[in-house]
Scaffold this active site. Structure first.
Site, PDB file in Angstrom:
ATOM      1  N   ASP A 150      -0.546   7.272 -11.530  1.00 26.12           N
ATOM      2  CA  ASP A 150      -0.936   6.645 -10.261  1.00 26.12           C
ATOM      3  C   ASP A 150      -1.545   7.683  -9.327  1.00 26.12           C
ATOM      4  O   ASP A 150      -0.906   8.681  -8.997  1.00 26.12           O
ATOM      5  CB  ASP A 150       0.305   6.045  -9.578  1.00 26.12           C
ATOM      6  CG  ASP A 150      -0.014   5.590  -8.163  1.00 26.12           C
ATOM      7  OD1 ASP A 150      -0.654   4.536  -8.019  1.00 26.12           O
ATOM      8  OD2 ASP A 150       0.337   6.302  -7.206  1.00 26.12           O
ATOM      9  N   TYR A 187      -5.944  10.682  -2.002  1.00 24.25           N
ATOM     10  CA  TYR A 187      -5.166  11.875  -2.370  1.00 24.25           C
ATOM     11  C   TYR A 187      -6.078  13.085  -2.650  1.00 24.25           C
ATOM     12  O   TYR A 187      -5.602  14.215  -2.699  1.00 24.25           O
ATOM     13  CB  TYR A 187      -4.317  11.638  -3.629  1.00 24.25           C
ATOM     14  CG  TYR A 187      -3.263  10.562  -3.542  1.00 24.25           C
ATOM     15  CD1 TYR A 187      -2.915   9.960  -2.340  1.00 24.25           C
ATOM     16  CD2 TYR A 187      -2.595  10.143  -4.689  1.00 24.25           C
ATOM     17  CE1 TYR A 187      -1.954   8.970  -2.292  1.00 24.25           C
ATOM     18  CE2 TYR A 187      -1.630   9.156  -4.646  1.00 24.25           C
ATOM     19  CZ  TYR A 187      -1.320   8.565  -3.440  1.00 24.25           C
ATOM     20  OH  TYR A 187      -0.366   7.582  -3.411  1.00 24.25           O
ATOM     21  N   LYS A 202      -6.311   3.776  -5.879  1.00 25.12           N
ATOM     22  CA  LYS A 202      -6.290   2.949  -4.663  1.00 25.12           C
ATOM     23  C   LYS A 202      -7.543   3.194  -3.827  1.00 25.12           C
ATOM     24  O   LYS A 202      -7.989   4.342  -3.702  1.00 25.12           O
ATOM     25  CB  LYS A 202      -5.061   3.293  -3.800  1.00 25.12           C
ATOM     26  CG  LYS A 202      -3.771   3.418  -4.582  1.00 25.12           C
ATOM     27  CD  LYS A 202      -2.567   3.712  -3.714  1.00 25.12           C
ATOM     28  CE  LYS A 202      -1.372   4.047  -4.584  1.00 25.12           C
ATOM     29  NZ  LYS A 202      -1.377   5.413  -5.143  1.00 25.12           N
ATOM     30  N   HIS A 255      -5.037   0.323  -0.635  1.00 29.66           N
ATOM     31  CA  HIS A 255      -3.994   1.292  -0.278  1.00 29.66           C
ATOM     32  C   HIS A 255      -3.105   0.811   0.863  1.00 29.66           C
ATOM     33  O   HIS A 255      -1.919   1.125   0.919  1.00 29.66           O
ATOM     34  CB  HIS A 255      -4.667   2.622   0.096  1.00 29.66           C
ATOM     35  CG  HIS A 255      -3.811   3.817  -0.108  1.00 29.66           C
ATOM     36  ND1 HIS A 255      -4.276   5.005  -0.607  1.00 29.66           N
ATOM     37  CD2 HIS A 255      -2.493   4.026   0.123  1.00 29.66           C
ATOM     38  CE1 HIS A 255      -3.288   5.878  -0.675  1.00 29.66           C
ATOM     39  NE2 HIS A 255      -2.199   5.324  -0.226  1.00 29.66           N
TER      40      HIS A 255
END
Ligand code: A2P
Length: 295
Positions: free
Chosen positions: A46, A51, A76, A109
């Site tokens: 994931d 990120y 996401k 997200h």
């Protein structure tokens, strides 16, 4: 072992229950962490556009030598890429960085409560990507009950997953029930409570909780393993994060013991009703928006 290590999503796509998370894993540590996870047996990874480590996740998957179909990849779309066309482009950016043509699970997200129309447009783009076979399943993250209701009023496809904060100190039983009522799988982020968590002004950690410690001792397992077992036995997906190879292995070594009904209930009772992460209702583009780079 009382349950399978895979879960069937509401569109019959099969997903490993236990995955590997890379939230706050620095890009220069991500490739090694994901490589260690794949070597330890994880088959669900994931990540998220926000990120900043999708490229390194993709590199580790490519270097693993595993068949593409053996690794379930989830990412996401960040709120700055919401809107129908922007979200379609957000998929292209993520797929390019991951080095993949098709993603297994693509989720929004966050809800944007103050601009929910944009959230709906983003979700409509996910529906298009699903229909076009670019993604195998779609879902959401950090959606609260009202966000889900508003989405379901407009969506054609029920989200397969709602990834939310769930750990023993904040387990959101009401939201989990709503997810289940709609056939939406609850996936736990910060499943061992690694999120910085404050209670009565003090930093506190589930990893040091006496009840969890006692249960861990009784099974000859670690507190993290007990918490992961709690998720799996209650039918959730969980995606613990670690950059430490020993802890990465430890967190996957959870398929050789069972918690009793009483032990599960004792962990349920630790819920404080207070979240460690950001309040989903307060997410706005003004406070959390940021550009997701093309490459
Ligand atoms: P590290 O990366 O140094 O292992 P969560 O996914 O619930 O948010 O938890 C992640 C946090 O918990 C990270 O700080 C991670 O640090 C730490 N962590 C991960 N696995 C374990 C474990 N088995 N025991 C103790 N701490 C862990």
């Amino acid at each position: 072992m009382s349950e399978s290590s895979t879960l069937s999503l509401n569109n019959e796509v099969v997903m490993p229950a236990l995955g590997f998370g890379v939230f706050q894993t620095p890009p220069d540590e991500t490739r090694a962490a994901v490589s260690a996870a794949l070597a330890a047996g994880y088959r669900l990874i994931d990540t998220a556009a926000a990120y900043g480590n999708e490229r390194q996740v993709g590199e580790a998957i490519a270097a693993s030598g595993l068949e593409r179909s053996d690794v379930f990849v989830e990412t996401k779309i960040w709120i700055s890429d919401y809107g129908y066309d922007r979200t379609l482009h957000g998929f292209e950016k993520s797929a390019r960085k991951l080095g993949l043509d098709q993603l297994d699970l693509l989720i929004l997200h966050q809800a944007l409560p103050s601009d929910f129309d944009k959230t709906l447009e983003a979700y409509r783009a996910l529906e298009t990507l699903l229909a076009d076979g670019k993604v195998r399943a779609i879902g959401v993250s950090n959606f609260m009950v009202d966000h889900l209701r508003s989405l379901l009023d407009h969506a054609n496809v029920v989200p397969a997953v709602n990834q939310i904060e769930v750990h023993p100190y904040f387990s959101q039983p009401g939201l989990q029930t709503t997810n289940a009522e709609h056939g939406i799988l609850t996936q736990a982020w910060s499943p061992i409570g690694g999120i910085t968590f404050y209670r009565d002004g003090q930093h506190t950690s589930t990893l040091q909780d006496p009840v969890i410690g006692e249960i861990a001792q009784a099974h000859g397992k670690s507190p993290a393993q007990v918490m992961l077992r709690w998720h799996l036995q209650q039918g959730r997906s969980a995606i613990p994060k670690s950059t430490n190879p020993q802890r990465i292995g430890e967190n996957f070594d959870v398929f050789d013991f069972d918690l009793s009904t009483d032990e599960l209930a004792r962990i349920d009772a630790l819920d404080t009703g207070r979240r460690g992460g950001p309040e989903p209702e307060a997410i706005t583009l003004a406070s959390f928006g940021r550009d997701i780079p093309e490459d």
